[in-house]
Design an enzyme around this catalytic site. Sequence first.
Site, PDB file in Angstrom:
ATOM      1  N   ASP A  17       0.856  -1.183   0.000  1.00 17.95           N
ATOM      2  CA  ASP A  17       0.000   0.000   0.000  1.00 17.95           C
ATOM      3  C   ASP A  17       0.894   1.235   0.000  1.00 17.95           C
ATOM      4  O   ASP A  17       1.093   1.892   1.020  1.00 17.95           O
ATOM      5  CB  ASP A  17      -0.898  -0.028   1.240  1.00 17.95           C
ATOM      6  CG  ASP A  17      -2.047   0.962   1.146  1.00 17.95           C
ATOM      7  OD1 ASP A  17      -2.289   1.490   0.045  1.00 17.95           O
ATOM      8  OD2 ASP A  17      -2.706   1.195   2.178  1.00 17.95           O
ATOM      9  N   GLU A  95      -6.696   4.966  -8.835  1.00 19.42           N
ATOM     10  CA  GLU A  95      -7.955   5.454  -8.265  1.00 19.42           C
ATOM     11  C   GLU A  95      -8.590   6.571  -9.081  1.00 19.42           C
ATOM     12  O   GLU A  95      -7.916   7.516  -9.509  1.00 19.42           O
ATOM     13  CB  GLU A  95      -7.715   5.947  -6.833  1.00 19.42           C
ATOM     14  CG  GLU A  95      -8.979   6.266  -6.089  1.00 19.42           C
ATOM     15  CD  GLU A  95      -8.854   6.002  -4.594  1.00 19.42           C
ATOM     16  OE1 GLU A  95      -9.772   6.389  -3.865  1.00 19.42           O
ATOM     17  OE2 GLU A  95      -7.858   5.392  -4.156  1.00 19.42           O
ATOM     18  N   LYS A 131      -9.900   1.809  -9.323  1.00 22.08           N
ATOM     19  CA  LYS A 131     -10.282   1.909  -7.921  1.00 22.08           C
ATOM     20  C   LYS A 131     -11.388   2.945  -7.768  1.00 22.08           C
ATOM     21  O   LYS A 131     -11.227   4.106  -8.163  1.00 22.08           O
ATOM     22  CB  LYS A 131      -9.045   2.297  -7.095  1.00 22.08           C
ATOM     23  CG  LYS A 131      -9.086   1.940  -5.626  1.00 22.08           C
ATOM     24  CD  LYS A 131      -7.703   2.182  -5.029  1.00 22.08           C
ATOM     25  CE  LYS A 131      -7.654   1.870  -3.554  1.00 22.08           C
ATOM     26  NZ  LYS A 131      -6.332   2.232  -2.979  1.00 22.08           N
ATOM     27  N   THR A 155     -13.147   0.529  -3.123  1.00 17.69           N
ATOM     28  CA  THR A 155     -12.449   1.003  -1.932  1.00 17.69           C
ATOM     29  C   THR A 155     -13.394   1.792  -1.025  1.00 17.69           C
ATOM     30  O   THR A 155     -14.575   1.933  -1.309  1.00 17.69           O
ATOM     31  CB  THR A 155     -11.234   1.853  -2.343  1.00 17.69           C
ATOM     32  OG1 THR A 155     -10.440   2.142  -1.195  1.00 17.69           O
ATOM     33  CG2 THR A 155     -11.650   3.145  -3.024  1.00 17.69           C
ATOM     34  N   PHE A 177     -11.979  -1.393   4.811  1.00 18.08           N
ATOM     35  CA  PHE A 177     -11.003  -0.605   5.569  1.00 18.08           C
ATOM     36  C   PHE A 177     -11.050  -0.981   7.049  1.00 18.08           C
ATOM     37  O   PHE A 177     -11.913  -0.508   7.797  1.00 18.08           O
ATOM     38  CB  PHE A 177     -11.295   0.889   5.387  1.00 18.08           C
ATOM     39  CG  PHE A 177     -10.664   1.490   4.159  1.00 18.08           C
ATOM     40  CD1 PHE A 177     -10.419   0.734   3.026  1.00 18.08           C
ATOM     41  CD2 PHE A 177     -10.315   2.821   4.134  1.00 18.08           C
ATOM     42  CE1 PHE A 177      -9.843   1.285   1.893  1.00 18.08           C
ATOM     43  CE2 PHE A 177      -9.736   3.394   3.010  1.00 18.08           C
ATOM     44  CZ  PHE A 177      -9.505   2.627   1.889  1.00 18.08           C
TER      45      PHE A 177
END
Length: 330
Positions: A17, A95, A131, A155, A177
């Site tokens: 990440d 993203e 994303k 996400t 998350f």
Amino acid sequence: MENKLEGLKKHTIVVADTGDFKTIKKFKPRDATTNPSLILKAAKDPQYKHLIDDAIQWAQSRTTNDTMLNTVVHKIFVNFGLEILKVVEGRVSTEVDARLSYDVKGSLDLAHKYIAMYEEAGISKDRILIKLASTWEGIETCRQLEKEGIHCNMTLMFNKEQAIAAAEAGATLISPFVGRIMDFQKAAEGRDSIPANEDKGVLSVTDIYHYYKKHGYTTEIMGASFRNTDEILALAGCDLLTISPDLLEKLEGDKGDVPRMLLEKNASSKGGEKMDVDEKAFRWAINEDAMATMKLSEGIRNFAKDTVTLEEFLLENFPIEKSARDSKAM
């Protein structure tokens, strides 16, 4: 005795990440994920200035001044993705602008733009995950992209209804998350620390895992946003886990066995009954979940803020045409 990162990799695909290529190369994950916050941090590092210069030159060669800034930002995201793909054997997540989280058409247009940029650079769409925020509009965008063979990573995911809707839309991957759920729990319960077996972020991913496996969904689950290694190790056996460099470092430096915690054989008894999550059910479930409502909105705002900060950094430090300064990336 092996270190815990090696032990974890026996049960779970480890994803980095970060936007830092050196870190990715060091820990040898299969995939890597990025987001606006990570790209902003990397873009400010002088060692990556050439990627920004390239993005500006690329944009100047094929766009007008009124769309210059957004094209530069999009190309920067792709340039970082291209560099990451040189050091991972699998996929990179790129993203969509968080300001498009409630805009299906805008999200689709940007996703197609990203894929075209990658393909121009010789990268197949099979190695890219688009994303998207797990709003209803993000899920509808995912549904359309997956029909086109463009893979999506959903996400900013905080509850089971988001996960079910994403799987029903055919998402390739979801990113629940963990740490942000635990942050909310700590504040709500007035606790400084929470053990993994009481951590609502860990419990949420465990519940989603069992549900998916029981009901035969092929969507992969990638736990994300960890606050400590206990959360990570409690999810050993999850399809994938995306882990920040500091926690990868801690896992590598810690010796010991890593038992598999998530087992498909437990899904039949723990997966629960099938749920129907249409748009009305989805929106009501988010409304009724104070944590999901707060964290989804907060996450979108923060990613949008970091994209704006990136734009401002570019305008202040790089030779982008003056007229582009009045255009904001969308």
